[in-house]
Enzyme design. Structure first.
Site, PDB file in Angstrom:
ATOM      1  N   GLY A   1      32.519  42.553  35.182  1.00 50.92           N
ATOM      2  CA  GLY A   1      31.596  42.389  36.306  1.00 50.92           C
ATOM      3  C   GLY A   1      30.153  42.757  35.990  1.00 50.92           C
ATOM      4  O   GLY A   1      29.237  41.941  36.127  1.00 50.92           O
TER       5      GLY A   1
ATOM      6  N   GLY B   1      38.956  43.334  35.298  1.00 50.67           N
ATOM      7  CA  GLY B   1      40.075  44.118  34.772  1.00 50.67           C
ATOM      8  C   GLY B   1      40.877  43.369  33.715  1.00 50.67           C
ATOM      9  O   GLY B   1      41.290  43.953  32.714  1.00 50.67           O
TER      10      GLY B   1
ATOM     11  N   ARG C   1      33.508  32.289  41.000  1.00 51.06           N
ATOM     12  CA  ARG C   1      34.954  32.037  40.952  1.00 51.06           C
ATOM     13  C   ARG C   1      35.353  30.792  41.747  1.00 51.06           C
ATOM     14  O   ARG C   1      36.302  30.101  41.374  1.00 51.06           O
ATOM     15  CB  ARG C   1      35.718  33.264  41.449  1.00 51.06           C
ATOM     16  CG  ARG C   1      35.716  34.375  40.416  1.00 51.06           C
ATOM     17  CD  ARG C   1      36.393  35.610  40.928  1.00 51.06           C
ATOM     18  NE  ARG C   1      36.600  36.579  39.852  1.00 51.06           N
ATOM     19  CZ  ARG C   1      37.009  37.821  40.037  1.00 51.06           C
ATOM     20  NH1 ARG C   1      37.250  38.254  41.263  1.00 51.06           N
ATOM     21  NH2 ARG C   1      37.191  38.633  39.015  1.00 51.06           N
TER      22      ARG C   1
ATOM     23  N   LYS D   1      31.505  55.136  31.346  1.00 48.07           N
ATOM     24  CA  LYS D   1      32.499  56.139  30.952  1.00 48.07           C
ATOM     25  C   LYS D   1      33.351  55.765  29.750  1.00 48.07           C
ATOM     26  O   LYS D   1      33.870  54.661  29.672  1.00 48.07           O
ATOM     27  CB  LYS D   1      33.441  56.394  32.129  1.00 48.07           C
ATOM     28  CG  LYS D   1      32.770  57.059  33.298  1.00 48.07           C
ATOM     29  CD  LYS D   1      33.774  57.175  34.414  1.00 48.07           C
ATOM     30  CE  LYS D   1      33.251  58.060  35.528  1.00 48.07           C
ATOM     31  NZ  LYS D   1      34.239  58.090  36.621  1.00 48.07           N
TER      32      LYS D   1
HETATM   33  C1  3PG Z   1      39.500  40.989  40.467  1.00 47.04           C
HETATM   34  O1  3PG Z   1      38.669  40.867  41.364  1.00 47.04           O
HETATM   35  O2  3PG Z   1      39.355  41.759  39.511  1.00 47.04           O
HETATM   36  C2  3PG Z   1      40.701  40.091  40.503  1.00 47.04           C
HETATM   37  O3  3PG Z   1      40.650  39.233  41.598  1.00 47.04           O
HETATM   38  C3  3PG Z   1      41.955  40.915  40.507  1.00 47.04           C
HETATM   39  O4  3PG Z   1      41.974  41.732  41.649  1.00 47.04           O
HETATM   40  P1  3PG Z   1      42.823  43.067  41.630  1.00 47.04           P
HETATM   41  O5  3PG Z   1      42.127  44.003  40.668  1.00 47.04           O
HETATM   42  O6  3PG Z   1      42.802  43.585  43.047  1.00 47.04           O
HETATM   43  O7  3PG Z   1      44.211  42.744  41.176  1.00 47.04           O
HETATM   44 MG    MG Z   2      39.877  44.371  39.581  1.00 48.36          MG
END
Ligand code: 3PG
Ligand code: MG
Length: 396
Positions: free
Chosen positions: A353, A376, A38, A195
């Site tokens: 991830g 996410g 990142r 899941k």
């Molecule tokens: C992540 O690591 O998924 C992003 O930086 C967003 O972080 P967050 O899920 O805490 O909003």
């Molecule tokens: Mg996250």
């Protein structure tokens, strides 16, 4: 695809203060960054703006702090960011920020303290938006991976300052638009992971869009159970079998072919190369065995699916890839996808991830068309949701 303004449209930035939202939320251990993907993704935008003479004010968050703590300070990533950027990065605390910003010169780069230290950042409080906006003249959002949050720094600022997508954001939006927005068919999705419950919305959205849906990982076990297969002690969510059945019905109606494994690697325990390891047909799993990866015949069949497709979207590993040899299917299929991409027949997009970790293991991250840095946000995009941070950049 909706259109948005980029750094090509930002005009003269010399001497102007540009607030740039980046995602510098990197994993750290013992004060060291363990994966700087990142940080590197942030470089093109920050370097371009600094080269063009802007005063670059980087906004970022670390973790999910309930209150300010040194562990969550962005000061921790200032040096590592400076290293990948190859130019000085000044750290600026919220306290006294206006004075510190006023002292900066064209071409300077500063990193502001964790945006989540501001009470009201996460609720997108208009007062916080105004307070941060007052530090800058222009706003650039370069953090696709935080764009599923409607926070002051990811969404609110876009409404009060001229707003632009940064280079990393631009690349994400283009690649993702090509993959699910306006893809070349046949389109295949690989969805793995533990899941079903965390990916119901992803699966529901995909069955209406893709021609082939490959389900792997622990999720596949729940689908096998829904089809009446005896899966022994395999990880599964028994309470989700009805949901799995509904998804299979919806897929059939939408003409989406769902691919579940028909041979698998099983063992009596999840451990590196356990003595009980064997490959069998899914109908031959003993009561004390568990599925830990797909078998070779399944991998070959899935490779054949990929070969007839023009576009691939991948999220989640196919097996327990962190424990050898249960990375075998994921690695093999990832390499097939990478080879097809390199031959020019396949547009391949992956994200999440675990997915990036699995592709790294296969050594193919650079051979995919695009690998997203988002977790996410990538999932919400796969769910077909509008991401507030992206929506706010769109021109009507
Ligand atoms: C992540 O690591 O998924 C992003 O930086 C967003 O972080 P967050 O899920 O805490 O909003
Ligand atoms: Mg996250």
């Amino acid at each position: 695809m909706a259109s948005f303004r980029t750094l090509d449209d930002i005009g003269e930035v010399r001497g102007r203060r540009v607030l740039v939202r980046e995602d510098l939320n990197v994993p750290m251990a013992d004060g060291r960054v363990t994966d700087d993907t990142r940080l590197r993704a942030a470089v093109p935008t920050v370097a371009e703006l600094a080269d063009r003479g802007a005063i670059v004010l980087v906004l970022a968050h670390i973790g999910r702090p309930r209150a300010p703590t040194p562990d969550h300070s962005t000061a921790r990533v200032a040096r590592p960011f400076e290293d990948v950027l190859g130019r000085p990065v000044r750290f600026i605390d919220w306290e006294g920020a206006a004075g510190a910003v006023a002292a900066l010169r064209p071409g300077d780069v500063a990193l502001l303290e964790n945006t989540r230290f501001l009470a009201g950042e996460e609720t997108n409080d208009p007062q916080v938006v105004q307070r941060v906006a007052a530090l800058g003249d222009l706003y650039v959002n370069d953090a696709f991976s935080a764009a599923h949050r409607a926070h002051a720094s990811t969404e609110g600022l876009a409404h009060v300052l001229p707003a632009f997508a940064g280079r990393a954001m631009e690349a994400e939006l283009k690649a993702l638009g090509k993959a699910l927005g306006d893809p070349e068919h046949p389109l295949v999705a690989v969805v793995g992971g533990a899941k079903v419950s965390t990916k119901i919305d992803v699966l529901r959205n995909l069955v209406g869009k893709v021609d082939h849906l490959i389900i792997g990982g622990g999720m596949a076990n729940t689908f096998l159970a829904a089809r009446g297969v005896a899966i022994g002690r395999s990880l599964a969510e028994r309470e989700m079998t009805d949901t799995a059945s509904d998804i299979l019905v919806a897929a059939e109606r939408a003409n989406c072919t769902v691919h579940l494994p028909y041979d698998v690697m099983v063992a009596k325990e999840l451990a590196p190369s356990p003595p009980s390891l064997r490959t069998c047909n899914v109908h031959e799993i003993a009561g004390d065995e568990m599925i830990l990866d797909l078998g070779p015949a399944a991998v070959e069949a899935l490779a054949d699916v990929l070969k007839v497709c023009r576009t691939l979207v991948w999220n989640g590993p196919l097996g327990a890839f962190e424990t050898p040899p249960f990375e075998t299917a994921t690695v093999a299929l990832a390499r097939t996808a990478a080879a097809l991409t390199q031959e020019g027949g396949l547009v391949s997009v992956a994200g999440g991830g675990d997915t990036v970790a699995a592709l790294n293991l296969a050594g193919v991250v650079d051979d995919f068309t695009f690998v997203s840095t988002a977790g996410g946000a990538f999932l919400e995009w796969m769910e077909g949701k509008d991401l507030p941070g992206v929506k706010a950049l769109e021109l009507d």
